[in-house]
Scaffold this motif. Sequence first.
Motif, mmCIF file in Angstrom:
data_model
loop_
_atom_site.group_PDB
_atom_site.id
_atom_site.type_symbol
_atom_site.label_atom_id
_atom_site.label_comp_id
_atom_site.label_asym_id
_atom_site.label_seq_id
_atom_site.Cartn_x
_atom_site.Cartn_y
_atom_site.Cartn_z
ATOM 1 N N ALA A 64 -19.247 35.243 -7.054
ATOM 2 C CA ALA A 64 -18.972 35.958 -8.306
ATOM 3 C C ALA A 64 -17.789 35.337 -9.032
ATOM 4 N N ASP A 65 -16.752 34.951 -8.282
ATOM 5 C CA ASP A 65 -15.581 34.313 -8.890
ATOM 6 C C ASP A 65 -15.960 32.991 -9.538
ATOM 7 N N HIS A 66 -16.867 32.261 -8.884
ATOM 8 C CA HIS A 66 -17.281 30.978 -9.462
ATOM 9 C C HIS A 66 -18.099 31.194 -10.722
ATOM 10 N N GLU A 67 -18.972 32.197 -10.692
ATOM 11 C CA GLU A 67 -19.763 32.496 -11.891
ATOM 12 C C GLU A 67 -18.844 32.890 -13.054
ATOM 13 N N THR A 68 -17.793 33.647 -12.741
ATOM 14 C CA THR A 68 -16.824 34.025 -13.775
ATOM 15 C C THR A 68 -16.108 32.804 -14.315
ATOM 16 N N PRO A 110 -16.463 23.995 -13.538
ATOM 17 C CA PRO A 110 -15.730 23.802 -12.282
ATOM 18 C C PRO A 110 -16.697 23.707 -11.096
ATOM 19 N N MET A 111 -16.389 22.800 -10.161
ATOM 20 C CA MET A 111 -17.233 22.632 -8.982
ATOM 21 C C MET A 111 -17.031 23.801 -8.023
ATOM 22 N N ALA A 112 -18.112 24.301 -7.492
ATOM 23 C CA ALA A 112 -18.026 25.429 -6.560
ATOM 24 C C ALA A 112 -17.537 24.958 -5.202
ATOM 25 N N ASP A 113 -16.699 25.769 -4.584
ATOM 26 C CA ASP A 113 -16.342 25.510 -3.195
ATOM 27 C C ASP A 113 -17.532 25.872 -2.307
ATOM 28 N N TYR A 114 -17.576 25.259 -1.122
ATOM 29 C CA TYR A 114 -18.683 25.563 -0.214
ATOM 30 C C TYR A 114 -18.614 27.028 0.219
ATOM 31 N N ALA A 115 -19.743 27.702 0.157
ATOM 32 C CA ALA A 115 -19.831 29.103 0.588
ATOM 33 C C ALA A 115 -20.565 29.169 1.918
ATOM 34 N N ALA A 116 -20.013 29.891 2.869
ATOM 35 C CA ALA A 116 -20.620 30.018 4.201
ATOM 36 C C ALA A 116 -22.041 30.555 4.086
ATOM 37 N N GLN A 117 -22.925 30.009 4.901
ATOM 38 C CA GLN A 117 -24.305 30.472 4.894
ATOM 39 C C GLN A 117 -24.382 31.898 5.440
#
Length: 400
Positions: A64-68, A110-117
Motif C-alpha cells: 500500500a505504501d508503494h502504491e501511494t 519509485p522501485m518497489a522493495d522486495y515483499a515477502a511471499q
Amino acid sequence: MRSPLTLLGAAVLLSATAHGQSIDAQKITFDYVRLPLVPLPAGTHSYSPEVALRYTDAVKQQKADHETAVADAKSKAEKDKQEYKAQSLKEKALNRLLLDQHKPGEAVIPMADYAAQVYDAKTLASTYVNLSGLQRAQGADGDLRVLVSLDGYTQGPVTPVATQGSLKVSASATGPGTKHGYEVSYKSPVSVKVTAKDGTVLSDELIEATTAYTVVNTETFLGDEELNNYWRKNQMAFLRQLDENIMKTNMKLVAEYLDSKFGQRPITRNTAITVVSDKKINYDEYPQAYMKALMGYKLLADPTRAADAQKQIGEAVALWDKALAESNPKDKKARIDEKVTAATLYNDAEANLWMNKFDEAEMLLARLKLLDISRYNNMAKELGVVVQDQRTRYTANKKS
C-alpha cells in the motif's frame, strides 16, 4: 582417489595377530523407537497442525505504501506539467535561462522493495507440520495443538563486494583483476508452540537457527555498471528464490524440532558387534553373545516386545561381563588381551545402553578410553553421544 574409511568401515577391518586371533566387527542395523524429549499427557493420540503467517499485514502495508508513492509521483509529475503549461513563453524562457528548468517529463516511478511471499498456510501445515506416532486430526479437535508462526522473509544488508582474481583479458590471455558483486543477507524467524487439550503449554520456542542471517553472493561482474544493470533486472527474482529456499529450510527445521521434542518414531541405528575367534583358544562366548544381542536389538522396534529384547540383550551382557572379568590388557598372551578387551568393552557398552543402564554404559566407555586405542576412541565418542541422548529422553519420560 581412494575414499577415506568410515568409522564403521574401519571397525570391520579390526584384526589382531596374537594367538592367530580374528577380531571381526560384524556390521548390524536395527530400529528403535526414540522417546520424545517432552513427554506427552496420558491419552494423547492426535494433533491439530496450524501455520500462522504473522507478517501478512506488514506485506499489505508495504504494498500500500508503494502504491501511494507511485500515485504521489504521478500526481507530482502531472502537477508540474500543468504548472509548466500555465507559464507564458517569457516565463518559460527565463526559467530555462536562470533556473535551468526544462519541460517536465513523465513521472519517475519509485522501485518497489522486495515483499515477502505470502504462502498458503494450510499447505505448509499439511506438508511440514507432522508428529510421528500421533494421528493428524481432521479439524481443530486434536489432543495437541501445534502452532507454527512465521515472521516471513526479512531482508538484511545488501553489501557491494569486490574479489580479486584471474580474469580473461583477451582471447588467449588472462591477468589479475577485480570482479564486483553483492553480498546479500536474509533470515526468516519461526516460532513453535505446542499446547495440550487442557490448555497446558508444553513448549513455546523461537527456533534459534532461524534467527541468524544467512549470507549469499550474487554473480560477479567486471564493472559496477554491469553489476547495477544485473541487479535492476534480476533483484526480485533473486530475492524471491532466497525467500522460497529459506522457507523450505526452516520448515524442515520445524519438522525435525517437532519430531525430536514430541515424536515417537523408529530410528535406524548402524553399529557393529565384534566377534572374536581363534583356532587354538576358545572364544565360544563371543558368537553366542553376538546372536543374543542381535536378536535383542531387532526386537527394539516393537515396544510390546521390550521384555524379550531386554532378556536377550541381558544374556549377551552376562557373557561379555564374564569375559571382562579375566581381562589383562598388559599381557599380550592373555586370552582377553588389550584388543579383545577393547572390543568387548564396546560391545558391552552398546548393550547396556539399550538396557537403559546408562551409568554402566558410560563406565564401560570410560574404561575403553583409558586403553587409548585411536579407532576405539572415535567409536566410543560416537556411542557416548547416543548414550547421553537416550539418557535424557529416558529420564524425562520416566519422570512423567
